[in-house]
Structures are given as structure tokens and as C-alpha cells.
Design a protein around this motif. Structure first.
Motif, PDB file in Angstrom:
ATOM      1  N   GLN A  30     -36.648  22.042 -10.824  1.00 31.54           N
ATOM      2  CA  GLN A  30     -36.071  22.182  -9.484  1.00 31.54           C
ATOM      3  C   GLN A  30     -36.435  21.008  -8.578  1.00 31.54           C
ATOM      4  N   LEU A  31     -37.450  20.225  -8.951  1.00 30.66           N
ATOM      5  CA  LEU A  31     -37.848  19.074  -8.135  1.00 30.66           C
ATOM      6  C   LEU A  31     -36.773  18.000  -8.189  1.00 30.66           C
ATOM      7  N   SER A  32     -36.395  17.480  -7.029  1.00 34.34           N
ATOM      8  CA  SER A  32     -35.410  16.405  -6.979  1.00 34.34           C
ATOM      9  C   SER A  32     -36.113  15.058  -7.147  1.00 34.34           C
ATOM     10  N   VAL A  33     -35.324  14.017  -7.261  1.00 33.47           N
ATOM     11  CA  VAL A  33     -35.885  12.669  -7.341  1.00 33.47           C
ATOM     12  C   VAL A  33     -36.665  12.373  -6.062  1.00 33.47           C
ATOM     13  N   GLU A  34     -36.112  12.760  -4.923  1.00 31.78           N
ATOM     14  CA  GLU A  34     -36.787  12.546  -3.642  1.00 31.78           C
ATOM     15  C   GLU A  34     -38.105  13.302  -3.559  1.00 31.78           C
ATOM     16  N   ASP A  35     -38.166  14.493  -4.168  1.00 30.79           N
ATOM     17  CA  ASP A  35     -39.425  15.246  -4.210  1.00 30.79           C
ATOM     18  C   ASP A  35     -40.504  14.472  -4.956  1.00 30.79           C
ATOM     19  N   LEU A  36     -40.096  13.724  -5.965  1.00 31.23           N
ATOM     20  CA  LEU A  36     -41.061  12.979  -6.782  1.00 31.23           C
ATOM     21  C   LEU A  36     -41.518  11.683  -6.117  1.00 31.23           C
ATOM     22  N   ILE A  37     -40.579  10.955  -5.542  1.00 28.57           N
ATOM     23  CA  ILE A  37     -40.912   9.605  -5.070  1.00 28.57           C
ATOM     24  C   ILE A  37     -40.846   9.433  -3.567  1.00 28.57           C
ATOM     25  N   GLY A  38     -40.316  10.419  -2.846  1.00 27.99           N
ATOM     26  CA  GLY A  38     -40.107  10.244  -1.415  1.00 27.99           C
ATOM     27  C   GLY A  38     -38.858   9.420  -1.172  1.00 27.99           C
ATOM     28  N   THR A  39     -38.666   9.007   0.063  1.00 26.11           N
ATOM     29  CA  THR A  39     -37.455   8.248   0.395  1.00 26.11           C
ATOM     30  C   THR A  39     -37.757   6.936   1.095  1.00 26.11           C
ATOM     31  N   ASP A  40     -39.005   6.678   1.411  1.00 28.53           N
ATOM     32  CA  ASP A  40     -39.353   5.463   2.141  1.00 28.53           C
ATOM     33  C   ASP A  40     -39.345   4.232   1.247  1.00 28.53           C
ATOM     34  N   GLY A  41     -38.388   3.340   1.481  1.00 32.72           N
ATOM     35  CA  GLY A  41     -38.366   2.060   0.797  1.00 32.72           C
ATOM     36  C   GLY A  41     -38.074   2.102  -0.686  1.00 32.72           C
ATOM     37  N   VAL A  42     -37.573   3.196  -1.189  1.00 33.16           N
ATOM     38  CA  VAL A  42     -37.272   3.304  -2.619  1.00 33.16           C
ATOM     39  C   VAL A  42     -35.770   3.501  -2.783  1.00 33.16           C
ATOM     40  N   GLU A  43     -35.167   2.659  -3.622  1.00 35.97           N
ATOM     41  CA  GLU A  43     -33.733   2.768  -3.875  1.00 35.97           C
ATOM     42  C   GLU A  43     -33.481   3.674  -5.078  1.00 35.97           C
ATOM     43  N   ILE A  44     -32.614   4.648  -4.875  1.00 33.47           N
ATOM     44  CA  ILE A  44     -32.214   5.549  -5.958  1.00 33.47           C
ATOM     45  C   ILE A  44     -30.764   5.216  -6.302  1.00 33.47           C
ATOM     46  N   LYS A  45     -30.557   4.718  -7.506  1.00 32.44           N
ATOM     47  CA  LYS A  45     -29.199   4.383  -7.954  1.00 32.44           C
ATOM     48  C   LYS A  45     -28.663   5.542  -8.783  1.00 32.44           C
ATOM     49  N   GLN A  46     -27.387   5.842  -8.614  1.00 32.08           N
ATOM     50  CA  GLN A  46     -26.752   6.901  -9.393  1.00 32.08           C
ATOM     51  C   GLN A  46     -25.718   6.283 -10.321  1.00 32.08           C
ATOM     52  N   HIS A  47     -25.664   6.826 -11.548  1.00 29.67           N
ATOM     53  CA  HIS A  47     -24.733   6.355 -12.562  1.00 29.67           C
ATOM     54  C   HIS A  47     -24.097   7.558 -13.240  1.00 29.67           C
ATOM     55  N   PRO A  48     -22.851   7.410 -13.669  1.00 29.78           N
ATOM     56  CA  PRO A  48     -22.238   8.488 -14.442  1.00 29.78           C
ATOM     57  C   PRO A  48     -22.902   8.590 -15.803  1.00 29.78           C
ATOM     58  N   SER A  49     -22.843   9.765 -16.365  1.00 28.96           N
ATOM     59  CA  SER A  49     -23.403  10.010 -17.683  1.00 28.96           C
ATOM     60  C   SER A  49     -22.273  10.157 -18.692  1.00 28.96           C
ATOM     61  N   ALA A  50     -22.589   9.965 -19.948  1.00 30.47           N
ATOM     62  CA  ALA A  50     -21.617  10.255 -21.009  1.00 30.47           C
ATOM     63  C   ALA A  50     -21.312  11.744 -21.054  1.00 30.47           C
ATOM     64  N   HIS A  51     -22.241  12.538 -20.513  1.00 30.85           N
ATOM     65  CA  HIS A  51     -22.037  13.981 -20.411  1.00 30.85           C
ATOM     66  C   HIS A  51     -21.450  14.283 -19.037  1.00 30.85           C
ATOM     67  N   PRO A  52     -20.222  14.789 -18.988  1.00 29.90           N
ATOM     68  CA  PRO A  52     -19.558  14.967 -17.697  1.00 29.90           C
ATOM     69  C   PRO A  52     -20.270  15.933 -16.743  1.00 29.90           C
ATOM     70  N   GLU A  53     -21.214  16.691 -17.238  1.00 35.34           N
ATOM     71  CA  GLU A  53     -21.912  17.648 -16.387  1.00 35.34           C
ATOM     72  C   GLU A  53     -23.239  17.093 -15.866  1.00 35.34           C
ATOM     73  N   GLU A  54     -23.451  15.775 -15.992  1.00 35.90           N
ATOM     74  CA  GLU A  54     -24.694  15.157 -15.545  1.00 35.90           C
ATOM     75  C   GLU A  54     -24.413  13.932 -14.684  1.00 35.90           C
ATOM     76  N   VAL A  55     -25.377  13.627 -13.822  1.00 34.86           N
ATOM     77  CA  VAL A  55     -25.436  12.357 -13.102  1.00 34.86           C
ATOM     78  C   VAL A  55     -26.816  11.783 -13.386  1.00 34.86           C
ATOM     79  N   ILE A  56     -26.887  10.485 -13.637  1.00 37.29           N
ATOM     80  CA  ILE A  56     -28.159   9.835 -13.940  1.00 37.29           C
ATOM     81  C   ILE A  56     -28.657   9.128 -12.686  1.00 37.29           C
ATOM     82  N   HIS A  57     -29.902   9.398 -12.317  1.00 29.15           N
ATOM     83  CA  HIS A  57     -30.548   8.751 -11.175  1.00 29.15           C
ATOM     84  C   HIS A  57     -31.587   7.776 -11.723  1.00 29.15           C
TER      85      HIS A  57
END
Length: 111
Positions: A30-57
Motif C-alpha cells: 500500500q506504500l506509494s513511491v512518495e511514501d518511500l522517498i518523499g517529494t522534496d527534490g526527487v524526480e519520479i518518472k513514469q513509464h508504460p509497462s508491457a503489462h497494460p494493468e501496470e505503470v512503472i515508476h
């Protein structure tokens, strides 16, 4: 932020038969990427996945990176990777277009 910082903050498990790759247990999905790293000064890039039900951060760290797979239901599979494994996994996922093994050492240092 470094890989060691995240290893200290959360209870990561080594991925079997790998060196430098870790995952968070399903109990923490249930932890999001932001929960792990915070949001200050960190870039989170999103990419499509080969699996249509996923997004890769993707989050690049000083000495590696975080690759998180967000499922359609909003849960995550988080993987923490050493520098070499981070580059290799991005290549395997089609996020970078060259094999880290084929790069001259000086080129891989600049990524």
C-alpha cells in the motif's frame, strides 16, 4: 538519497539469486513511491509497462534506483537496485535503449 538510506528506513528483502536487488514485502504494497522517498527534490518518472494493468515508476538515486510497479488496484511492487542492477533492469524493461554491458565504462559512469 542513497540506496542505504532506503535500506535503513524499510524492511527490504533480498531478491533471490540476484546481487544488489531488494523488494518490499507484500504487506507493504500500500506504500506509494512518495511514501518511500518523499517529494522534496526527487524526480519520479513514469513509464508504460508491457503489462497494460501496470505503470512503472522510476527514481534515480545517487548509487542506484527505485523501480516500482503500480498495479491497477493502486498497490505497488517496489524494487530497490544497486547502480548496475538499476541500469540493467531499465534496459530489460525497455526504458533505456542500450545494454549496460555494451557500454564503455566511462559512458556508464555518466548516467
Amino acid at each position: 538519497m542513497k540506496v542505504a538510506d532506503l535500506l535503513e528506513r524499510f524492511q527490504w528483502e533480498k531478491i533471490p539469486d540476484t546481487q544488489g536487488r531488494f523488494t518490499l514485502p507484500q504487506s507493504q504494497a500500500q506504500l506509494s513511491v512518495e511514501d518511500l522517498i518523499g517529494t522534496d527534490g526527487v524526480e519520479i518518472k513514469q513509464h508504460p509497462s508491457a503489462h497494460p494493468e501496470e505503470v512503472i515508476h522510476i527514481v534515480e538515486l545517487e548509487d542506484g534506483g527505485l523501480i516500482s510497479y503500480q498495479r491497477r488496484n493502486g498497490t505497488f511492487l517496489h524494487t530497490l537496485n544497486s547502480e548496475n542492477m538499476f541500469k540493467r533492469k531499465q534496459w530489460e524493461l525497455g526504458i533505456i535503449s542500450f545494454s549496460p554491458r555494451q557500454m564503455p565504462p566511462e559512458a556508464s559512469d555518466s548516467l
